[in-house]
Design an enzyme around this catalytic site. Structure first.
Site, PDB file in Angstrom:
ATOM      1  CG  HIS A  12       2.112   1.690  -3.342  1.00 41.28           C
ATOM      2  ND1 HIS A  12       2.104   1.610  -1.909  1.00 41.28           N
ATOM      3  CD2 HIS A  12       0.654   1.373  -3.755  1.00 41.28           C
ATOM      4  CE1 HIS A  12       0.964   1.477  -1.340  1.00 41.28           C
ATOM      5  NE2 HIS A  12       0.070   1.297  -2.382  1.00 41.28           N
ATOM      6  CG  HIS A  59      -2.530  -2.915  -1.352  1.00 45.36           C
ATOM      7  ND1 HIS A  59      -1.198  -2.864  -1.423  1.00 45.36           N
ATOM      8  CD2 HIS A  59      -3.190  -1.806  -1.314  1.00 45.36           C
ATOM      9  CE1 HIS A  59      -0.728  -1.540  -1.658  1.00 45.36           C
ATOM     10  NE2 HIS A  59      -2.038  -1.031  -1.415  1.00 45.36           N
ATOM     11  CG  HIS A 193      -5.087   7.025  -4.725  1.00 47.65           C
ATOM     12  ND1 HIS A 193      -4.084   7.232  -3.730  1.00 47.65           N
ATOM     13  CD2 HIS A 193      -5.216   5.602  -4.540  1.00 47.65           C
ATOM     14  CE1 HIS A 193      -3.619   6.169  -3.275  1.00 47.65           C
ATOM     15  NE2 HIS A 193      -4.384   4.986  -3.496  1.00 47.65           N
ATOM     16  CD  GLU A 240      -2.150   3.554  -0.326  1.00 48.32           C
ATOM     17  OE1 GLU A 240      -2.653   2.309  -0.608  1.00 48.32           O
ATOM     18  OE2 GLU A 240      -1.571   4.014  -1.266  1.00 48.32           O
TER      19      GLU A 240
HETATM   20  C1  DHB Z   1      -4.715   1.705  -6.838  1.00 48.54           C
HETATM   21  C2  DHB Z   1      -4.324   0.633  -5.704  1.00 48.54           C
HETATM   22  C3  DHB Z   1      -3.442   1.429  -4.902  1.00 48.54           C
HETATM   23  O1  DHB Z   1      -2.960   0.391  -3.888  1.00 48.54           O
HETATM   24  C4  DHB Z   1      -2.870   2.402  -4.804  1.00 48.54           C
HETATM   25  O2  DHB Z   1      -2.216   2.814  -3.724  1.00 48.54           O
HETATM   26  C5  DHB Z   1      -3.164   3.449  -5.922  1.00 48.54           C
HETATM   27  C6  DHB Z   1      -4.045   2.907  -7.003  1.00 48.54           C
HETATM   28  C7  DHB Z   1      -5.718   1.083  -8.055  1.00 48.54           C
HETATM   29  O3  DHB Z   1      -5.859   0.215  -7.843  1.00 48.54           O
HETATM   30  O4  DHB Z   1      -5.470   1.922  -9.098  1.00 48.54           O
HETATM   31 FE    FE Z   2      -2.202   1.071  -2.306  1.00 54.44          FE
END
Ligand code: DHB
Ligand code: FE
Length: 279
Positions: A12, A59, A193, A240
């Site tokens: 997402h 978030h 990530h 996540e």
């Molecule tokens: C980013 C933010 C998110 O919530 C995520 O799941 C993936 C990437 C971002 O800021 O790049």
């Molecule tokens: Fe996220």
């Protein structure tokens, strides 16, 4: 009766929403990612779910450190796109399904999952970006949406095994709803990530590929992944992925993989998408 027929797992990443909103999807950086979304959009147009339960994390948009519900289900008739600092995304308002949402909450609470019910909950990129990924840019979203916000922001976070059990209970709740509707469930977030600290930018393609494979090959391995392992292998935000296990809990043991797409990079993130169908 209602039928929970399919599950989708998808990242997402907010940048994906920004690429849609700023008409950048055909630019060289984004095109390979969006080309891979086209079959998923076709699937969505073909299958036409009446309702989608979107499992996502807020978030710090609707909630903040003042109030941290572990599992919050949106029971309202509408959910507004949240202002995440740049004004709300110019996407359609998200239409809820209060009757089904209350039914699910009642069933879950009777099954000892102590849900938070949200009558007002602006929805951020965690929910609206998956809609853009799966539906493109329609005038109105083609399905009703029941948001399920999971705390994966502040520790302590729910274990993957608890998320999986919640998914099983959601399947039971949906399939005891006395209307002939098609329901899908999407787990969002991930894949590997990390957005901050020394390892910012971490991507672990072997971990992600094994995760995608084991959604159909070895769900027990995924259920047993703890947060330390998510952190180590998939980065702090890779955790996540526990939200995909809520989706997985709602799927048959022999659910079929219909489609997958994996692409690096999308912003700082490994973007994954998978579609599963029940028998
Ligand atoms: C980013 C933010 C998110 O919530 C995520 O799941 C993936 C990437 C971002 O800021 O790049
Ligand atoms: Fe996220």
């Amino acid at each position: 009766m209602a039928k929970l027929f399919a599950g989708v797992g998808t990242s997402h990443v907010p940048g994906i929403g920004a690429a849609v909103d700023h008409k950048k999807t055909q630019e060289p950086y984004w095109k390979p990612l969006f080309d891979g979304y086209e079959p998923a959009r076709e699937w969505m147009r073909r299958e036409k779910p009446d309702v989608v339960i979107i499992v996502y994390n807020d978030h710090a948009s609707a909630f903040s450190l003042e109030l941290i519900p572990t599992f919050a289900m949106g029971v309202a008739g509408q959910f507004q796109p949240a202002d995440e600092g740049y004004g709300p995304r110019q996407v359609p308002v998200v239409e809820g399904h209060p009757e089904l949402a209350w039914h699910i909450c009642e069933s879950l609470i009777m099954d000892e999952f102590d849900m938070t019910m949200a009558n007002e909950m602006p929805v951020d990129h965690g929910l609206t970006v998956p809609l853009s990924i799966m539906c493109g840019e329609p005038e109105a979203w083609p399905c009703k949406v029941i948001p399920l916000a999971v705390n994966v922001i502040q520790y302590p976070q729910p274990r993957g095994s608890r998320c999986y059990a919640l998914g099983k209970a959601i399947r039971k709740a949906v399939e005891s709803f006395d209307k002939d509707i098609k329901v899908a469930i999407w787990g969002t977030g991930g894949m590997s990530h990390q957005l901050q600290g020394e390892r910012a930018g971490l991507v672990n393609e072997p971990f992600d590929t094994a995760f995608l494979n084991d959604l159909t090959a070895d769900r027990q391995r995924l259920i047993n992944i703890g947060h330390t392992e998510y952190m180590r292998e998939s980065g702090s935000e890779g955790a996540e992925l526990v939200m995909w296990l809520i989706m997985l809990g709602a799927m048959d043991e022999d659910a079929r993989e219909i489609y997958r797409h994996y692409h690096v990079p999308a912003s700082n993130t490994a973007a994954g998408l998978i579609i599963l169908e029940n028998g």
